[in-house]
Scaffold this motif. Structure first.
Motif, PDB file in Angstrom:
ATOM      1  N   ALA A  81     -13.025 -12.249  -9.240  1.00 47.15           N
ATOM      2  CA  ALA A  81     -12.262 -11.714  -8.083  1.00 47.15           C
ATOM      3  C   ALA A  81     -12.214 -10.139  -8.280  1.00 47.15           C
ATOM      4  CB  ALA A  81     -10.860 -12.145  -8.115  1.00 47.15           C
ATOM      5  N   ASN A  82     -11.978  -9.493  -7.146  1.00 54.09           N
ATOM      6  CA  ASN A  82     -11.789  -7.823  -7.059  1.00 54.09           C
ATOM      7  C   ASN A  82     -10.528  -7.445  -7.585  1.00 54.09           C
ATOM      8  OD1 ASN A  82     -14.602  -7.536  -5.859  1.00 54.09           O
ATOM      9  ND2 ASN A  82     -13.675  -8.436  -3.975  1.00 54.09           N
ATOM     10  N   VAL A  83     -10.697  -6.846  -8.572  1.00 55.24           N
ATOM     11  CA  VAL A  83      -9.109  -6.278  -9.305  1.00 55.24           C
ATOM     12  C   VAL A  83      -9.255  -4.522  -9.019  1.00 55.24           C
ATOM     13  CG1 VAL A  83      -8.145  -5.791 -11.410  1.00 55.24           C
ATOM     14  CG2 VAL A  83      -9.390  -7.988 -11.059  1.00 55.24           C
ATOM     15  N   VAL A  84      -8.271  -4.242  -8.626  1.00 56.96           N
ATOM     16  CA  VAL A  84      -7.736  -2.807  -8.217  1.00 56.96           C
ATOM     17  C   VAL A  84      -6.754  -2.203  -9.005  1.00 56.96           C
ATOM     18  CG1 VAL A  84      -7.154  -1.336  -6.280  1.00 56.96           C
ATOM     19  CG2 VAL A  84      -8.670  -3.148  -5.785  1.00 56.96           C
ATOM     20  N   TYR A  85      -7.247  -1.116  -9.370  1.00 58.88           N
ATOM     21  CA  TYR A  85      -6.054  -0.568 -10.363  1.00 58.88           C
ATOM     22  C   TYR A  85      -5.230   0.486  -9.347  1.00 58.88           C
ATOM     23  CZ  TYR A  85      -4.094   3.190 -13.335  1.00 58.88           C
ATOM     24  OH  TYR A  85      -3.210   4.290 -13.937  1.00 58.88           O
ATOM     25  N   GLY A  86      -3.779   0.283  -9.679  1.00 57.49           N
ATOM     26  CA  GLY A  86      -2.968   1.057  -8.591  1.00 57.49           C
ATOM     27  C   GLY A  86      -1.570   0.487  -8.372  1.00 57.49           C
ATOM     28  N   ASP A  87      -0.623   1.045  -7.716  1.00 57.80           N
ATOM     29  CA  ASP A  87       0.520   0.617  -7.379  1.00 57.80           C
ATOM     30  C   ASP A  87       0.439   0.034  -5.872  1.00 57.80           C
ATOM     31  OD1 ASP A  87       3.134   0.210  -6.954  1.00 57.80           O
ATOM     32  OD2 ASP A  87       3.763   2.123  -7.642  1.00 57.80           O
ATOM     33  N   ALA A  88       0.777  -1.114  -5.723  1.00 55.30           N
ATOM     34  CA  ALA A  88       0.386  -1.546  -4.512  1.00 55.30           C
ATOM     35  C   ALA A  88       1.535  -1.312  -3.682  1.00 55.30           C
ATOM     36  CB  ALA A  88       0.472  -3.214  -4.674  1.00 55.30           C
ATOM     37  N   SER A  89       2.648  -0.665  -4.030  1.00 51.55           N
ATOM     38  CA  SER A  89       3.755  -0.002  -3.124  1.00 51.55           C
ATOM     39  C   SER A  89       3.064   1.221  -2.587  1.00 51.55           C
ATOM     40  CB  SER A  89       4.702   0.293  -3.928  1.00 51.55           C
ATOM     41  OG  SER A  89       4.652   1.346  -4.850  1.00 51.55           O
ATOM     42  N   ASP A  90       1.963   1.837  -2.740  1.00 54.97           N
ATOM     43  CA  ASP A  90       1.475   3.197  -2.306  1.00 54.97           C
ATOM     44  C   ASP A  90       0.633   2.835  -1.086  1.00 54.97           C
ATOM     45  OD1 ASP A  90      -0.089   5.296  -1.527  1.00 54.97           O
ATOM     46  OD2 ASP A  90      -0.402   5.834  -3.686  1.00 54.97           O
ATOM     47  N   PRO A  91       0.939   2.876   0.072  1.00 58.92           N
ATOM     48  CA  PRO A  91      -0.135   2.403   1.426  1.00 58.92           C
ATOM     49  C   PRO A  91      -1.493   2.827   1.227  1.00 58.92           C
ATOM     50  CG  PRO A  91       2.112   3.426   1.971  1.00 58.92           C
ATOM     51  CD  PRO A  91       2.123   3.529   0.492  1.00 58.92           C
ATOM     52  N   GLN A  92      -1.702   4.211   0.537  1.00 57.13           N
ATOM     53  CA  GLN A  92      -3.165   4.435   0.258  1.00 57.13           C
ATOM     54  C   GLN A  92      -3.807   3.501  -0.588  1.00 57.13           C
ATOM     55  OE1 GLN A  92      -4.338   7.014   2.049  1.00 57.13           O
ATOM     56  NE2 GLN A  92      -6.443   5.934   1.224  1.00 57.13           N
ATOM     57  N   ILE A  93      -2.999   3.029  -1.638  1.00 58.87           N
ATOM     58  CA  ILE A  93      -3.730   1.905  -2.709  1.00 58.87           C
ATOM     59  C   ILE A  93      -4.105   0.717  -1.719  1.00 58.87           C
ATOM     60  CG2 ILE A  93      -3.520   0.548  -4.416  1.00 58.87           C
ATOM     61  CD1 ILE A  93      -3.976   3.400  -5.288  1.00 58.87           C
ATOM     62  N   LEU A  94      -3.145   0.227  -0.800  1.00 57.49           N
ATOM     63  CA  LEU A  94      -3.584  -0.885  -0.182  1.00 57.49           C
ATOM     64  C   LEU A  94      -4.694  -0.701   0.602  1.00 57.49           C
ATOM     65  CD1 LEU A  94      -0.132  -2.864   0.762  1.00 57.49           C
ATOM     66  CD2 LEU A  94      -1.665  -3.582  -0.769  1.00 57.49           C
TER      67      LEU A  94
END
Length: 207
Positions: A32-45
């Motif tokens: 799967a694709n794994v993304v580092y970051g805080d999902a509460s940040d709209p920019q990360i999403l």
């Protein structure tokens, strides 16, 4: 229990987590694709593709995080299907009121099993969520299991596994990192279907 967020884009699974080491381990373990970051940040999403996401699932031990992530996905990216883990049953009405489409209440499910005197020896798979993308199973811990005496954080569990709750002597325990596994515990496991056998082996010693 690790905080992670899962979403699906046309059948492709994505995971977001703000622990860099955990992301590396997750990327090695899952297709799967794994993304580092805080999902509460709209920019990360958005960077992860949230604007064209089909399904979002928030599985953390903090209800307010799960609620915020799902609501933000609905508001900013028009995600139609959101699922949130609810650890405190008192919060379920709030989740429903603001429009979270699917709710998984671990405490309520465990209570229901106790009240119905379910023959847990016959239970393996309890339910599936999001068209089979997540499975919920119960594992009974035998006396000689490798997990007995270990804390949750010491268990050699697949990185996609979440322990949703424990039935212990008729009581409900919400597992934390320092919770010790005991013989006879009935552990509620939320996992990707392909990792369920690994969870059974790590907790119960058998596949």
């Amino acid at each position: 229990m690790k905080n992670f967020y899962h979403f699906s884009l046309s059948g492709v699974a994505f995971f977001i987590n703000k622990d860099p080491q955990y992301c590396k381990e997750l990327a090695r373990s899952l297709k799967a694709n794994v993304v580092y970051g805080d999902a509460s940040d709209p920019q990360i999403l958005e960077d992860a593709g949230g604007y064209k996401t089909d399904i979002l699932v928030a599985l953390t031990p903090k209800d307010h995080d799960n609620l915020f992530i799902c609501k933000m996905a609905q508001k900013y990216f028009n995600v139609e299907r959101t699922t949130a883990l609810v650890n405190n049953p008192d919060n379920e009405c709030l989740f429903k009121k603001i429009g979270i489409t699917s709710i998984f209440n671990t405490t309520q499910l465990l209570s229901s099993l106790i009240e119905q005197h379910v023959a847990v020896e016959d239970i393996s798979n309890l339910i599936t969520l999001e068209d089979g993308k997540l499975s919920v199973a119960q594992i009974i811990i035998p006396e000689n299991a490798p997990s007995v005496g270990k804390t949750v954080k010491e268990l050699d569990l697949p990185l996609s596994i979440v322990l949703g709750g424990i039935i212990r002597n008729g009581d409900i325990v919400i597992p934390r990192g320092g919770t010790i596994i005991k013989p006879g515990d009935k552990v509620l496991v939320i996992s990707l279907p392909q990792d369920q056998a690994k969870a059974v082996k790590a907790l119960g010693g058998e596949e």
